[in-house]
Design an enzyme around this catalytic site. Structure first.
Site, PDB file in Angstrom:
ATOM      1  N   GLU A 199      92.807  33.532  82.757  1.00  0.00           N
ATOM      2  CA  GLU A 199      92.076  32.477  83.469  1.00  0.00           C
ATOM      3  C   GLU A 199      93.055  31.556  84.206  1.00  0.00           C
ATOM      4  O   GLU A 199      92.969  30.330  84.108  1.00  0.00           O
ATOM      5  CB  GLU A 199      91.192  31.682  82.497  1.00  0.00           C
ATOM      6  CG  GLU A 199      90.054  32.522  81.934  1.00  0.00           C
ATOM      7  CD  GLU A 199      89.012  31.717  81.152  1.00  0.00           C
ATOM      8  OE1 GLU A 199      89.381  30.718  80.517  1.00  0.00           O
ATOM      9  OE2 GLU A 199      87.831  32.095  81.198  1.00  0.00           O
ATOM     10  N   GLU A 279      84.993  38.533  79.690  1.00  0.00           N
ATOM     11  CA  GLU A 279      84.501  37.731  78.568  1.00  0.00           C
ATOM     12  C   GLU A 279      83.049  37.370  78.841  1.00  0.00           C
ATOM     13  O   GLU A 279      82.761  36.508  79.678  1.00  0.00           O
ATOM     14  CB  GLU A 279      85.317  36.439  78.403  1.00  0.00           C
ATOM     15  CG  GLU A 279      86.768  36.677  78.042  1.00  0.00           C
ATOM     16  CD  GLU A 279      87.523  35.391  77.709  1.00  0.00           C
ATOM     17  OE1 GLU A 279      86.880  34.327  77.576  1.00  0.00           O
ATOM     18  OE2 GLU A 279      88.760  35.458  77.600  1.00  0.00           O
TER      19      GLU A 279
END
Ligand SMILES: *[C@@H]1O[C@H](CO)[C@@H](O)[C@H](O)[C@H]1NC(C)=O
Ligand SMILES: *[C@@H]1O[C@H](CO)[C@@H](O)[C@H](O)[C@H]1NC(C)=O
Ligand SMILES: *[C@@H]1O[C@H](CO)[C@@H](O)[C@H](O)[C@H]1NC(C)=O
Ligand SMILES: *[C@@H]1O[C@H](CO)[C@@H](O)[C@H](O)[C@H]1NC(C)=O
Ligand SMILES: *[C@@H]1O[C@H](CO)[C@@H](O)[C@H](O)[C@H]1NC(C)=O
Ligand SMILES: *[C@@H]1O[C@H](CO)[C@@H](O)[C@H](O)[C@H]1NC(C)=O
Length: 663
Positions: A199, A279
Site C-alpha cells: 500500500e 486484500e
C-alpha cells in the site's frame, strides 16, 4: 461424498466424478511438466499456461502456533481455495541488527519463524503461495514489521530510498530472499507471486509524488536474489490510483466495501490485465478501549461483496482468512488525526475472519466455501474438513507467589541498566549489542526532593503510558476509560503535570515506568518515527530539570521470565498496588487443549504461559480473555506468570470461549 462436474476430459463433455477421482491442484497445474509460472495474458491469469483464477486467503505464520500450521492450511484448502498468502515480518526475522532468525534463534518468537517450512507445508496441503516480504507490512503489527533498531538513527527516513534505510533492507533481503527463491512454482515449489512493498500509494502526504526509486529498489532486491515473479503491488485504487506501483508490476486492490467502485478504478488503470483483490477485508480488529467488539462486515455484506468481486472475474485474497494472535508485544497501533491520536491494537487478531482465532469454522467460512465452489470452473480434489479442536475451561488457578517492583528491578541483568544524565528513548539505550530496547517497559529511576507543593512535568509526550511510583508505591491510577487519556500518564497531551501531596515533602525515590504499547503500523511519515519511552523533553520538578537517571530496560523476555526465582508467598501480603509479577500453577492431567485465560478481574498487563508471552490484557477490553493454544501447554504442571501493572486478582480462570466486556 461430493459430486463434481469435471471439465478436463478430452472432449470437454462434462463428466460426473467423485471428488477423490479429481486431480489435486498441483496435478492439474503441473501435468506435463512446468514451463512457466503465474503470468498475465490479457485479462486472465495463466499458471503454467493453464487458466487460473486465484481464490485465496491470508494466514500469517507468525500469528499461528507452528503445530497448527498444517491444520489451518488444510482448512483453507478445504474451503476450495487455491492459494494462501502471508506477509513476512522483518522485525522478527532480524530482531537485532545483523542477527537473523529463521526459526533457530532461540528467542521468544523463534518457533514461529521457519517461513520456508510454512511455505513447504502449504504445498504439501495442495496450496499455492503468495508472499509479501514488505519490508513494510502494515498488518496491525508492531511498526508495520519494521525493526525498532532502525530508530537508533533518529533522522532515518523509513520506506524511502534514504540509503540509511535501503542498506538495512538490502542486508535483510540478502538473507531472507535466497531462502525463498527456490520455493517458486516455476522451480517446483509453491510461490506464484511476490508483492513489492505494501500500500505504498498510501504512504506520504496525499497528492505528493511517491518515491518510485525506492519501490524499484525493493523489486530489484528481489530479482537480484533470485525471485522471478509475478510481481504485484497493492493499494486502494479509487483513492490512490497507481501512485504506489511501478510499470510492468501488476496492481491489485485492497478494500472491504464498494467493490464495483474499486474494481472499476483498477480496470481503468490496467484495462488489459487481470483483476485481483489482494486484500478483501473479511472482518476487522479491536483496539483497546473501543466502544464495541469489531467484526467489520455483516455476513450479508461479506457474501454480496464477494459475489461482486467474483462476478468481475477478479481473483481474490481474503484478508484475513485466519487472523490468529499478535502474541507478545507484537500488536501495532493506528494513527488518528484527532485525539487520542493513537489507537493500540488488541492482542487477539481474530479479525472475525472465516476461520476464528482458535481455528474454528464460522458462517463466513461456509459462505466462502459455497461462493468459491459456485464460481471456480477448475474442479480439483479437496480434503475433508479437519475437525475443530475441543476447547477446555480449566479450573481456576490461585496465584500463590509474587515479586514486587523492587524485586523485579533487582533481578534485571546489569547489562540492561544504563545510567544517564537525561532521560532517553528505549531505542537509544546501549543494550542488545547496540540495537537498543525494542519492546516492553522502560523504567526511569532517580532521587528527588519535594516541597509541600511540588509538581512534576514531562515535557513533550510520553510514549506511550507512564506510571509514577514514589518510594516504590504506585501514585498514578489505572485507566478507567478514554476520558483519562488526555491527562497525566498517557500519550495524548504534551507537557502534562503530576501534583504531589503536601505530605510528600522530603527526599524520595522516583520511578517513571513507561510502556511501549505498540508502534504505529500505518500512516504518514511522522507515524513511522516512533521512539518509545521519555525522550521528547526533560522531566522537571518545580521547573528544574531532573538529572541522573538509572534507566532499566524491562523487556520481559522469555529466558528472563523462566529464570525468575526468589518468589515471595502471597500469604499475609497485601498486594494492593503494583506493579507485580505473580505466579500460579495449572495442573493438566491429560493431553492439553486450547483454552482462553479470563483476565476480566485483573487490571492491565501481560501473561506468560510456561515462559511464553501470550500478550497484553486490559480489563476495559473489548476482549478480556487471551487465547492459549494447546501446544504451549503441557501435561503436568504449567507455570502461569502475570505481569500486572495495577491491581492483581487472587486467581486466574479459564474459559472454553473468548470473552468480551462489550459486544
Ligand atoms: C468474465 O468472463 C466471462 C468468460 O470469459 C465473460 O463472458 C464475462 O464477460 C466476464 N465478466 C466481466 C465482468 O468481465
Ligand atoms: C484458592 O484460593 C481460595 C481462596 O483463598 C481457596 O478457597 C481455594 O481452596 C484455593 N484453591 C486451591 C486449588 O488451592
Ligand atoms: C536532596 O536534599 C538533600 C538534603 O538537603 C541533598 O543532600 C540532596 O543532594 C538533594 N537531592 C537532590 C536530587 O536535589
Ligand atoms: C503550588 O504551586 C502551584 C504551581 O505549581 C501554584 O500555582 C500554587 O499557588 C502553589 N500553592 C501554594 C499554596 O503555594
Ligand atoms: C501468615 O500468618 C500466619 C499467622 O500469623 C502464620 O501462621 C503463617 O505462617 C504466615 N504465613 C506465611 C507464609 O508467612
Ligand atoms: C470470567 O471471569 C469473571 C470474573 O471472575 C466471571 O464473572 C465470568 O463469568 C468469567 N467468564 C467466563 C466466560 O468464564
Amino acid at each position: 461424498m461430493k459430486f463434481y462436474w469435471t471439465i478436463f476430459c478430452a472432449l470437454c463433455v462434462p463428466a460426473v466424478g467423485f471428488g477423490d477421482n479429481l486431480p489435486t491442484l498441483y496435478e492439474h497445474y503441473t501435468d506435463g511438466g512446468i514451463s512457466s509460472g503465474l503470468e498475465t495474458v490479457g485479462v486472465e491469469f495463466k499458471l503454467n499456461g493453464k487458466d487460473i483464477t486465484l481464490y485465496g486467503g491470508a494466514i500469517h505464520y507468525f500469528r499461528v502456533h507452528p503445530k497448527y500450521w498444517r491444520d489451518r492450511l488444510r482448512k483453507a484448502r478445504a474451503a476450495g481455495l487455491n492459494f494462501v498468502e502471508t506477509y513476512i515480518p522483518w522485525n522478527l526475522h532480524e530482531p537485532e541488527e545483523g542477527m537473523f532468525d529463521f526459526g533457530d534463534g532461540n528467542r521468544d518468537m523463534s518457533i514461529f519463524l521457519n517461513v520456508r517450512q510454512f511455505i513447504q507445508l502449504a504445498q504439501e496441503e495442495d496450496l499455492l503461495v503468495i508472499i509479501r516480504p514488505g519490508p513494510y507490512i502494515c498488518s496491525e503489527w508492531e511498526f508495520g514489521g519494521l525493526p525498532s533498531w532502525l530508530l537508533a538513527s533518529p533522522d532515518i527516513k523509513v520506506r524511502t530510498s534514504d540509503p540509511k534505510f535501503t542498506s538495512r533492507v538490502k542486508s535483510y533481503f540478502d538473507q531472507l530472499i535466497p531462502l525463498l527463491s527456490d520455493l517458486q512454482f516455476i522451480l517446483g515449489g509453491s510461490i506464484i507471486a511476490i508483492q513489492v512493498e505494501n500500500e505504498y500509494g498510501n504512504f506520504g502526504e496525499q497528492n505528493t509524488p511517491k518515491d518510485k526509486k525506492y519501490l524499484e529498489f525493493v523489486k530489484q532486491s528481489y530479482i537480484e536474489n533470485g525471485l522471478i515473479g509475478l510481481f504485484v503491488t497493492c493499494d486502494t485504487p479509487a483513492f490512490v490510483g497507481d501512485t504506489g506501483s511501478l510499470p510492468e508490476v501488476l496492481q491489485t486492490a485492497t478494500f472491504n466495501k464498494n467493490p464495483e467502485k474499486q474494481l472499476e478504478a483498477l480496470k481503468k488503470l490496467q484495462p488489459d490485465r487481470p483483476l485481483m483483490v489482494m486484500e478483501y477485508w473479511s472482518g476487522w480488529y479491536d483496539h483497546w478501549l473501543d466502544d464495541s467488539h469489531q467484526t467489520g462486515l455483516t455476513l450479508k455484506e461479506f457474501e454480496d461483496n464477494l459475489e461482486v468481486i467474483l462476478n468481475y472475474n477478479s481473483s481474490v485474497n481474503i484478508y484475513m482468512l485466519h487472523g490468529g494472535t499478535s502474541f507478545g508485544f507484537m500488536n501495532g497501533a493506528d494513527p488518528l488525526s484527532s485525539s487520542p491520536f493513537y489507537q493500540f491494537d488488541a492482542t487477539s487478531y481474530d479479525y472475525d475472519a472465516p476461520i476464528s482465532e482458535a481455528g474454528d469454522y464460522n458462517e463466513k467460512y461456509a459462505i466462502l466455501e459455497k461462493t468459491v465452489a459456485k464460481y471456480n470452473p477448475v474442479k480439483t480434489r479437496l480434503p475433508d474438513k479437519p475437525e475443530e479442536s475441543k476447547k477446555f475451561a480449566y479450573p481456576s488457578v490461585n496465584m500463590t507467589e509474587f515479586l514486587n517492583f523492587e524485586d523485579i528491578l533487582a533481578k534485571i541483568d546489569a547489562n540492561n541498566k544504563v545510567k544517564s544524565s537525561d532521560v532517553m528513548s528505549m531505542e537509544l539505550l546501549n543494550i542488545n549489542q547496540g540495537s537498543g530496547q525494542s519492546y516492553g517497559y522502560i523504567n526511569y529511576q532517580t532521587k528527588i526532593n519535594l516541597t509541600k507543593n511540588s509538581s512534576l512535568t514531562i515535557k513533550g509526550h510520553v510514549r506511550d503510558t507512564v506510571m509514577l511510583l514514589l518510594d516504590g508505591v504506585q501514585r498514578t491510577k489505572i485507566i478507567t476509560g478514554p476520558s483519562d487519556l488526555t491527562g497525566f500518564g498517557y500519550w495524548v497531551s504534551s507537557d502534562t503535570e503530576f501534583h504531589f501531596d503536601e505530605a510528600d515533602a522530603g527526599s524520595h525515590t522516583l520511578d517513571l515506568l513507561v510502556e511501549n504499547w505498540g508502534r504505529c503500523n500505518y500512516g504518514y511519515p511522522e507515524n513511522f518515527l516512533q521512539q518509545k519511552g521519555l525522550w521528547e523533553g526533560p522531566v522537571s520538578i518545580d521547573s528544574v530539570d531532573v538529572k541522573d537517571w538509572d534507566i532499566t530496560a524491562i523487556e520481559l523476555k522469555s529466558d528472563w521470565i523462566k529464570r525468575l526465582n526468589g518468589w515471595r508467598s502471597v500469604e499475609n501480603s497485601s498486594l494492593e498496588t503494583g506493579p507485580f509479577l505473580l505466579k500460579g500453577e495449572l495442573e493438566i492431567s491429560d493431553e492439553p487443549g486450547d483454552t482462553w485465560i479470563n483476565m476480566s478481574q485483573w487490571g492491565k498487563g501481560v501473561v506468560f504461559i510456561n515462559g511464553f508471552n501470550i500478550g497484553r490484557y486490559l480489563y476495559l477490553g473489548p476482549p478480556v480473555s487471551l487465547f492459549i493454544p494447546a501446544p504451549i501447554l503441557q501435561k503436568g504442571t504449567n507455570k502461569i506468570i502475570v505481569f500486572e501493572q495495577y491491581h492483581p486478582a487472587s486467581a486466574v480462570s479459564f474459559s472454553d470461549k473468548p470473552i468480551f466486556v462489550k459486544q
